[in-house]
Design a protein around this motif. Sequence first.
Motif, short mmCIF file in Angstrom:
data_model
loop_
_atom_site.label_atom_id
_atom_site.label_comp_id
_atom_site.label_asym_id
_atom_site.label_seq_id
_atom_site.Cartn_x
_atom_site.Cartn_y
_atom_site.Cartn_z
N LEU B 269 0.84 -1.21 0.00
CA LEU B 269 0.00 0.00 0.00
C LEU B 269 0.87 1.25 0.00
O LEU B 269 0.45 2.31 -0.46
CB LEU B 269 -0.94 0.00 1.21
CG LEU B 269 -1.88 -1.21 1.29
CD1 LEU B 269 -2.64 -1.24 2.60
CD2 LEU B 269 -2.85 -1.20 0.10
N GLY B 270 2.07 1.08 0.52
CA GLY B 270 3.08 2.14 0.45
C GLY B 270 2.55 3.51 0.75
O GLY B 270 2.06 3.80 1.85
N GLU B 271 2.61 4.39 -0.23
CA GLU B 271 2.33 5.82 -0.06
C GLU B 271 0.87 6.11 0.26
O GLU B 271 0.55 7.21 0.70
CB GLU B 271 2.76 6.59 -1.32
CG GLU B 271 1.99 6.23 -2.60
CD GLU B 271 2.52 5.00 -3.32
OE1 GLU B 271 3.48 4.38 -2.81
OE2 GLU B 271 1.97 4.67 -4.38
N ILE B 272 -0.06 5.15 0.04
CA ILE B 272 -1.46 5.47 0.34
C ILE B 272 -1.91 4.95 1.71
O ILE B 272 -2.99 5.26 2.17
CB ILE B 272 -2.44 4.98 -0.77
CG1 ILE B 272 -2.38 3.47 -0.94
CG2 ILE B 272 -2.19 5.71 -2.09
CD1 ILE B 272 -3.52 2.92 -1.83
N GLY B 311 -5.77 8.35 -0.99
CA GLY B 311 -5.02 8.61 -2.23
C GLY B 311 -5.79 9.48 -3.18
O GLY B 311 -6.82 10.07 -2.83
#
Lengths: 485, 485
Positions: B269-272, B311
């Motif tokens: 999911l990293g950046e979100i 996001g």
Amino acid sequence: MLKPSRLSRGLRFASQTPPRDTRYARINDADLKNFEKILGKSYVKTEEIDSFNKDWTKWYSGNGACVLLPSTSEEISAILRHCHERRIAVVPQAGNTGLVGGGIPVHDEVILSVRRMNREFDFDPDTGVLSCDVGHVLEELEGKVGEFGYMMPFDLGAKGSCLIGGNLSTCAGGIRLLRYGSLHSHLLGLRVVLPDAKGSLVEFGSELRKDNTSLHAHHLFLGSEGQLGVITGVKMTCVTKPISVQSAMLGVNTFDECRKILRIAKTKLGEILSSFELMDRETIGVLEDNLQFSNVIKTNPRFNILVETSGTNIDHDREKVDNFLEYCLSERLANDGVQAKSAEEHRLMWRLRESATIALTLDGIVFKNDFSLPLHSFYQLTEEVRARVGGAAKRVVCYGHMGDGNSHLNVTSTKENADRVYKMLYPFVYEWVVKHGGSISAEHGIGQLKRPYVNLGKSTEERNLIRSLKTLFDPREILNPYKFL
Amino acid sequence: MLKPSRLSRGLRFASQTPPRDTRYARINDADLKNFEKILGKSYVKTEEIDSFNKDWTKWYSGNGACVLLPSTSEEISAILRHCHERRIAVVPQAGNTGLVGGGIPVHDEVILSVRRMNREFDFDPDTGVLSCDVGHVLEELEGKVGEFGYMMPFDLGAKGSCLIGGNLSTCAGGIRLLRYGSLHSHLLGLRVVLPDAKGSLVEFGSELRKDNTSLHAHHLFLGSEGQLGVITGVKMTCVTKPISVQSAMLGVNTFDECRKILRIAKTKLGEILSSFELMDRETIGVLEDNLQFSNVIKTNPRFNILVETSGTNIDHDREKVDNFLEYCLSERLANDGVQAKSAEEHRLMWRLRESATIALTLDGIVFKNDFSLPLHSFYQLTEEVRARVGGAAKRVVCYGHMGDGNSHLNVTSTKENADRVYKMLYPFVYEWVVKHGGSISAEHGIGQLKRPYVNLGKSTEERNLIRSLKTLFDPREILNPYKFL
């Protein structure tokens, strides 16, 4: 290659260097003996120390009589205890990559180099928390945390030689700040040695992301330029290493359109936007003329914007960048837009941005600046300076981290004109910046360069308080004297 | 509904409340006259001030003789000048939503409420920088910056009544910290009134994201709980408002699998990724029994994980969440996984998490905790407490911001058993947490509740330095006495 001359150094400092403070003791044989007792003979250097006494740009040079190279906090504590007792002035030094002379002695300060402080390295891959000594080179840390799928939350040109300790002391910014925030965002704890009678070794904060059990005093050391204590260790968060890094360049006609494009980037690229850099036409000119680089955008636009995204999904990220470019072109905010389709194209775009400093040093005498400005007056200063210095300068160039409001205005001149250009520039630009709500030092710090201007726009109340804090941490004022505090 | 009784309050504080410090003057008529001169009669209250003297949980109550309601920094400066001269103790108070009694008088301190400090509001949509007075309610600010497509970078349960000034003073964490970082990540500048002879009004920092022209002293006020100065204004960054917010819940068998899922969330999911919350089976139990809520996951799993993403692209985000869930299920890390497909499903998931506090207050006497713990010992404490308090307690419940290492361990008991449970819990849990490298206050602060334990694990050097800082800012120690400094 032209080297900045003693002349230009003289221009800047002849009238500004404060006289040696006679309260400070001069180093004698007994001092050296004691340092040798603490560190061992090999780590007390009195010869071949030119590289510690001069900065890499050769603008600043001091007469530090010796260089101390401790490898533990306890050694630093013993050194500061001794220097406190004898009132010996000390300048802490990290990678010596600064641009304002903050880590260079002004007179005969003892140079305390932290470059051997690189034993501890600990990383928790669950939490992304790094605990390490301050003598690690930024790029090495990047490699080490990279093995766990993480990345350092900031990046700068000097990464191959700057040390994390220097980054912390100067609260270094760099090209990832837009995405990951300043070092305050990532700092969890510090180990610091204070220049007091005991050489107190203090641990502030913890390895925890949330810890409200004490004053957050560690944050006070970020940007303090080694004037409150010597940072010897840090606990900080790292960020997940992106799987997909995309770059694009846009050619733009007006600065107002650049501002609009920034807002669109924030909306359309949102969470993956990691850099938003500006290079004006003159920046490209200096790269073409001195390094024979050619621009990726072939239409010679007034402004070049370099956008970078960092994310976890290549397809998603490319689609977002495509949408963003398409929107900017269809709305006629940009005339040209190029998305890097290969690692080579990505490299070519970033080589332009990262080589600007080198290209400028090849251009003649360089007057570098590092301002933060509200976006509505961001480029106005460049235009006013261009009008003001007219034919006296060789070039007036603006590039920088526009996404953070950070402008690097550089002016080059011949040796012959340097005196004239200098006088046309300073203090005019500093006063202009403060008047327009900006900062005369965005990320490079104050050091020696901006000391005379440090109080511009600061209230008496703030100055008094800052002075009191200095006195509290460093009662005999032995740490990095003649600088901003 | 059972209310926490005086009994339980007595249990906690009978032996802990420090005696009134006789150095402080008692308010007299001349003082009140002077306050009225500064503020006008309507804003000096001596009657119907119970709601200022008690906190909302009714755990803490003081005997503040008057409430002052200034609306400008200058008025606060005049008040502190007077209180400094007369040595009158003052407790600054914001929204009175704290959980540790930090904003409630211990004895007869004057209550300085900042709730009328809500004139200034300025927002720059180019940079996302908010400048405002500290009396704004968090939710109102959220609405106002929302109109420009931005969002406050933190969120907490009390958003409808907490004030930004209190959030800053306590360095509030909340459910967005995982994504956006602590308030240190967003703070750019503060306006502060100091409790010195002049009531000095000091502006620290600026509106700029990068400004290295002074010590970053504003960061010292975050988490200082109103003991160094009264924060009256703030400049901070807001974040781009997400277009797409996705939620999902997972049912998991072991805590070790929860840890693995967290690492996978960071990668996939990293950046979100914006929240990673844990609720154990007992948390769901208290929601079912006291509020008749039913779990979204129907298989009564040992652990429930609630993941949220924020996001800019709904399709991209849903695909990422799908991939993440699919991976966790196919690797058998989770037994169940549900992605919210509608706003209603999203609301149902979050209602569970956000109602835990209320459900617990309905359960009996509640012993609340707010710990940060390294993940390897995060749930171990809950298990040890469960074994320790055995049948004496009603429930031992753990939920919290697992992504930030922040555990809310709550123990409920009957009135009759409260004394016994209290003694089984404290100081056992505090000592356990410190011994395991945790923090006894992750985000709630120290206030009155944890004052007796504040020095656990802190070095003499740190304590000395913190004391000196207090003395520097507040030489007569009039600001929020009897608390942690």
